[in-house]
Enzyme design. Structure first.
Site, short mmCIF file in Angstrom:
data_model
loop_
_atom_site.label_atom_id
_atom_site.label_comp_id
_atom_site.label_asym_id
_atom_site.label_seq_id
_atom_site.Cartn_x
_atom_site.Cartn_y
_atom_site.Cartn_z
N LYS A 163 0.84 -1.19 0.00
CA LYS A 163 0.00 0.00 0.00
C LYS A 163 0.89 1.25 0.00
CE LYS A 163 -4.19 -1.87 0.50
NZ LYS A 163 -5.14 -1.84 -0.63
N ASP A 192 -0.20 -0.44 -4.57
CA ASP A 192 -1.60 0.00 -4.59
C ASP A 192 -1.75 1.35 -3.87
OD1 ASP A 192 -4.30 0.27 -4.66
OD2 ASP A 192 -4.77 -1.49 -3.42
N GLU A 217 -1.42 -0.19 -9.03
CA GLU A 217 -2.86 -0.40 -8.86
C GLU A 217 -3.54 0.90 -8.42
OE1 GLU A 217 -3.89 -4.05 -6.88
OE2 GLU A 217 -5.68 -3.17 -5.99
N ASP A 240 -8.89 -0.64 -9.71
CA ASP A 240 -9.61 -1.31 -8.64
C ASP A 240 -10.87 -0.51 -8.30
OD1 ASP A 240 -10.56 -2.35 -6.24
OD2 ASP A 240 -8.60 -2.78 -5.43
N LYS A 264 -13.45 -6.40 -7.16
CA LYS A 264 -14.15 -6.59 -5.88
C LYS A 264 -15.55 -7.15 -6.09
CE LYS A 264 -10.83 -4.86 -3.30
NZ LYS A 264 -9.72 -4.97 -4.25
N TRP A 319 -7.57 -11.95 -2.30
CA TRP A 319 -7.16 -11.43 -0.99
C TRP A 319 -8.32 -11.66 -0.04
CZ3 TRP A 319 -9.38 -7.84 2.28
CH2 TRP A 319 -8.58 -7.36 3.32
#
Ligand SMILES: [Mg+2]
Length: 367
Positions: A163, A192, A217, A240, A264, A319
């Protein structure tokens, strides 16, 4: 088979440790679990769990209001007819795909139980007994991120998501270099930003990390910001948060904006919608994940079932939030990481049956 009742439950999921992303940290998530009851004694479970109220427009109370709006019109339908069920939800409420996803997941659970098959079997068949996953390292100092990357590689992970964003871009650049030095060859990386970089900083970061292999990402907040720098970046771009539904996925693919997706489950509308996205990505040979932003065993199982049906050469893993959650809804058949992989549940439907004591009393009932 007819739906006779719908129960809605609140489950508090405290976050173990600290989970920091570019827009802030989360410490407790409110998950919404849905139970569909039928006249044939088969019940199914679904779940939706936005990762706090600012990650995206979705939030826990919004999901419950949406369920209240839709649920009465679903009573009497056969939950195994996904198309009919999803059309009824569309007729009752515009948008709120993340709430519709909880119903859709529960309907697939019922369908699997009713036919004695796992959801992955209904979706075309699993690629194996276990599937790929990846570990997400929250925003941390370069030293902490490098230490954790080393540790996760030792555990067997072969893909890490780092992240970044929400701080000085120099620290992100340093973090990616330190992580790259810490890992052995073969480890795949994603950086990300969760929408947290300006297009300027995305360019700085990508160009100063040009010798490090990673996918970038969701670097920026909008499709336009990404489009402005897309062909100056040195890294493949995955979308995403902006992959909100089947249409936005088609838009991103048709304009050549991205090289893959962090996909997602609840955001796009559940298993039925994710199946469509899976097939579109397959037609264009685009890699993607199959996961969600948070949630307990029900969401984890749903993600794993869809993930298990994606071509392994393009599957970026599922994930799951399990490492950050204390305990499981189903302690006998928990969905968890084992040696950097996730075992595909073996029971019919989702293969996960929540302990009703952990759900408590319903906060709303319909039918
Ligand atoms: Mg992401």
């Amino acid at each position: 088979m007819k739906l006779t009742a719908i129960n809605v439950y609140n489950v508090d999921l405290p976050v173990v440790g600290k989970y920091r992303m570019s827009m802030g940290s989360v410490s407790l998530l409110q998950s919404t679990v849905v139970e569909l009851i039928t006249d044939e004694g088969v019940t199914g479970f679904g779940e939706t769990c936005p990762v706090g109220p600012i990650y995206q427009p979705q939030h826990a109370l919004g999901a419950r209001a949406a369920l209240e709006e839709m649920a009465p019109s679903l009573i009497g339908l056969d939950p195994r007819n996904f198309g009919q069920l999803n059309r009824a939800m569309e007729s009752a409420l515009n948008g709120s795909r993340y709430a519709k996803a909880a119903i859709d997941i529960a309907a697939w659970d019922i369908c699997g139980k009713s036919y004695g098959r796992r959801i992955c079997d209904l979706l075309g068949g699993a690629t194996g007994d276990t599937i790929a996953t990846y570990y997400s390292i929250p925003v941390a100092s370069p030293e902490e991120a490098a230490r954790e990357a080393r540790e996760r590689q030792r555990e067997g992970h072969d893909r890490l998501q780092i992240k970044i964003g929400g701080r000085d871009v120099e620290e992100d650049i340093e973090t990616l270099h330190r992580v790259n030095e810490a890992i052995k060859p073969g480890m795949r990386l994603a950086a990300d930003a969760n929408r947290g970089l300006t297009s300027r900083d995305a360019l700085f970061l990508s160009q100063r990390c040009r010798d490090i292999s990673f996918v970038l990402e969701q670097p920026c907040n909008t499709m336009e910001e990404i489009a402005a720098v897309r062909y100056q970046l040195c890294h493949p771009v995955y979308m995403d948060e902006l992959a909100e539904d089947v249409n936005s996925v088609l838009r991103a693919i048709s304009t050549g904006l991205v090289d893959g997706f962090g996909m997602k489950l609840t955001r796009v509308g559940g298993i039925s919608a994710l199946r469509t996205v899976r097939d579109i990505c397959d037609a264009r040979r685009l890699p993607h994940t199959c996961d969600d932003s948070w949630g307990g065993d029900i969401i984890a199982a749903a993600c794993v079932h869809v993930g298990a049906t994606v071509d392994t050469s393009r599957f970026e893993g599922s994930w799951i939030a399990a490492p950050y959650i204390d305990g499981h809804y189903d302690e006998e058949n928990p969905v968890r990481l084992e040696g950097g992989r996730i075992k595909v549940p073996t029971g019919p439907g989702l293969g996960v049956v929540p302990d009703m004591a952990k759900l408590g009393s319903p906060i709303a009932s319909f039918g």
